[in-house]
Design an enzyme around this catalytic site. Structure first.
Site, PDB file in Angstrom:
ATOM      1  N   ARG A  33     -44.994   4.100 -10.787  1.00 40.34           N
ATOM      2  CA  ARG A  33     -45.249   4.853 -12.389  1.00 40.34           C
ATOM      3  C   ARG A  33     -44.519   6.448 -12.452  1.00 40.34           C
ATOM      4  O   ARG A  33     -43.858   6.352 -12.982  1.00 40.34           O
ATOM      5  CB  ARG A  33     -47.003   4.769 -12.957  1.00 40.34           C
ATOM      6  N   GLU A 176     -63.597  -7.972 -11.185  1.00 37.43           N
ATOM      7  CA  GLU A 176     -62.145  -8.252 -11.719  1.00 37.43           C
ATOM      8  C   GLU A 176     -61.365  -9.370 -11.902  1.00 37.43           C
ATOM      9  O   GLU A 176     -60.837  -9.456 -10.222  1.00 37.43           O
ATOM     10  CB  GLU A 176     -61.764  -6.890 -12.219  1.00 37.43           C
ATOM     11  N   LYS A 218     -64.794  -7.115 -15.876  1.00 36.30           N
ATOM     12  CA  LYS A 218     -63.331  -5.862 -16.207  1.00 36.30           C
ATOM     13  C   LYS A 218     -62.740  -7.717 -15.951  1.00 36.30           C
ATOM     14  O   LYS A 218     -61.794  -8.287 -15.458  1.00 36.30           O
ATOM     15  CB  LYS A 218     -62.915  -5.497 -15.258  1.00 36.30           C
ATOM     16  N   SER A 260     -56.172  -3.746 -19.743  1.00 37.87           N
ATOM     17  CA  SER A 260     -54.746  -4.088 -20.372  1.00 37.87           C
ATOM     18  C   SER A 260     -53.799  -5.181 -19.800  1.00 37.87           C
ATOM     19  O   SER A 260     -53.332  -6.065 -20.352  1.00 37.87           O
ATOM     20  CB  SER A 260     -54.234  -2.818 -21.066  1.00 37.87           C
ATOM     21  N   GLY A 261     -54.070  -5.218 -18.705  1.00 36.84           N
ATOM     22  CA  GLY A 261     -53.053  -6.379 -17.224  1.00 36.84           C
ATOM     23  C   GLY A 261     -51.155  -6.478 -18.113  1.00 36.84           C
ATOM     24  O   GLY A 261     -50.592  -7.325 -18.336  1.00 36.84           O
ATOM     25  N   GLY A 262     -50.921  -5.215 -18.970  1.00 38.58           N
ATOM     26  CA  GLY A 262     -49.534  -5.534 -19.382  1.00 38.58           C
ATOM     27  C   GLY A 262     -49.332  -5.287 -21.109  1.00 38.58           C
ATOM     28  O   GLY A 262     -48.078  -5.495 -21.185  1.00 38.58           O
ATOM     29  N   ARG A 291     -53.134   1.092 -17.709  1.00 40.40           N
ATOM     30  CA  ARG A 291     -51.412   1.225 -18.299  1.00 40.40           C
ATOM     31  C   ARG A 291     -51.797   1.656 -19.655  1.00 40.40           C
ATOM     32  O   ARG A 291     -51.047   2.572 -20.505  1.00 40.40           O
ATOM     33  CB  ARG A 291     -50.928   0.148 -17.887  1.00 40.40           C
TER      34      ARG A 291
HETATM   35  P1  13P Z   1     -54.025  -2.443 -16.089  1.00 37.73           P
HETATM   36  O1  13P Z   1     -54.853  -2.498 -17.826  1.00 37.73           O
HETATM   37  O2  13P Z   1     -52.848  -1.538 -15.882  1.00 37.73           O
HETATM   38  O3  13P Z   1     -54.036  -3.900 -16.044  1.00 37.73           O
HETATM   39  O4  13P Z   1     -55.527  -1.267 -14.945  1.00 37.73           O
HETATM   40  C1  13P Z   1     -56.537  -1.758 -15.322  1.00 37.73           C
HETATM   41  C2  13P Z   1     -57.422  -2.003 -13.167  1.00 37.73           C
HETATM   42  O5  13P Z   1     -57.800  -1.706 -13.200  1.00 37.73           O
HETATM   43  C3  13P Z   1     -56.455  -2.661 -12.791  1.00 37.73           C
HETATM   44  O6  13P Z   1     -56.921  -3.133 -11.843  1.00 37.73           O
END
Ligand code: 13P
Length: 336
Positions: A33, A176, A218, A260-262, A291
């Site tokens: 990042r 998650e 999550k 959010s996953g991208g 992100r």
């Molecule tokens: P993102 O929202 O960027 O996908 O990250 C969340 C996260 O904690 C991934 O493990």
């Protein structure tokens, strides 16, 4: 704030539209990042960046929990205040990522998350350092012939074993199971794989005696693959995601906070809002974005202390937009 039981902590984390700031990038990931904004990643620069986020006005009322990486839970701000105390002072609770990342599963493209061996000892220490909740991320890929049931089972079993150890150490587990967006697959394929993961996960959590009233899920949203020829629209994503959750998640679960996953920051907000506008759910539906909460702040910061306030403003804006989305009260006009 006295939160004595796991159930109280879990309910607090997602109360009143609040969500999570996922600031638990490993040293490698935060390095990527920072590379993107031409900033060297050092212990101090990582501390400065995270300190600016935790001191931002938008933490108040919008963020119920912050997921940290090991280093950050032990770091102090420039004035000597432990960063976890800064977080507590905003009304948010500090949490910690406890998985040790992924490695290949059965010599294939699939992956399995590790870190169970010494988890009990690490959790005891994290609890003593003030962590109130934890996170473990399983990664499921969609592609030619994958995911296999064997890989889903192994990852969901690890999540269930993790959750049990964490609750025995008096912290709330965030589970998650992330189905990745990479690929050409349709939203329907994402739906089928997500349904399988959630069904398997909750049956294994029950088998392990995990208290779901003291657990946060999550999940990914049900979206088309990033290379899909015709991506599903906002309403379709919202409807498919609600359907997969209603069909596979027990109503007693404390809360759901999406990754959010991208997805772009705006789309992640729009999807969450669309789901909450439909409503009628047994759980709070909120956000646990990395992100999608941080991207605009990183761009505004660029590693320069002069840009601190602009970065804080950018982060605060996304935090407040996502809280509105968690209540189904977001509107596009508010983004201007
Ligand atoms: P993102 O929202 O960027 O996908 O990250 C969340 C996260 O904690 C991934 O493990």
């Amino acid at each position: 704030m006295s939160l004595s039981s796991l159930e109280e902590i879990a309910a607090y984390l997602v109360s009143d539209g609040k969500g999570f700031l996922a600031a638990d990038e490993s040293t490698g990931t935060i390095g990527k990042r920072f590379d993107a904004i031409n900033t060297e990643s050092t212990e101090d620069s990582r501390r400065d960046y995270r300190e600016l986020l935790f001191r931002a006005q938008g933490m108040q009322d919008n963020i119920g929990g912050v997921i940290l990486f090991d280093e950050t839970l032990r770091q102090s701000a420039t004035d000597g205040t432990p960063l976890k105390d800064l977080i507590n002072s905003t009304g948010a609770l500090p949490g910690i990522k406890v998985d040790k990342g992924i490695s290949p599963f059965n010599d294939s493209d699939e992956v399995l998350t590790g870190g169970l061996e010494d988890l009990d000892e690490r959790c005891a220490e994290y609890f003593s350092l003030g962590a109130k909740f934890t996170k473990w991320r399983a990664v499921i890929k969609i592609g030619e012939g994958i995911p296999t049931q064997e890989c889903i089972d192994a990852n969901m079993k690890a999540l269930a074993d993790y959750a049990k150890i964490v609750q025995d150490n008096k912290m709330v587990p965030m589970v998650e199971p992330e189905v990745l967006m990479d690929g050409e697959h349709s939203a329907q394929t994402c739906f089928d794989v997500t349904a399988n993961c959630l069904k398997t996960l909750f049956s294994m959590l029950a088998a392990n005696g995990v208290n779901v009233k003291g657990t946060i899920l999550k999940p990914n949203m049900v979206v088309s693959g990033t290379e899909a020829p015709v991506p599903a629209g906002v309403q379709e994503v919202a409807e498919l995601t609600l359907k997969v959750l209603k069909e596979n998640v027990p109503s007693e679960l404390a809360g759901i906070a999406f990754l959010s996953g991208g997805q772009s920051d705006l789309l992640a907000t729009e999807h969450l809002d669309a789901m909450n506008k439909i409503g009628g759910l047994p759980w709070p539906l909120s956000f646990s974005y990395g992100r999608a909460l941080q991207q605009p702040a990183l761009k505004a910061w660029m590693g320069q202390s002069d840009n601190k306030e602009a970065a804080q403003k950018a982060f605060s804006h996304r935090a407040s937009m996502n809280r509105l989305a968690s209540k189904g009260e977001w509107q596009k006009e508010l983004e201007n």
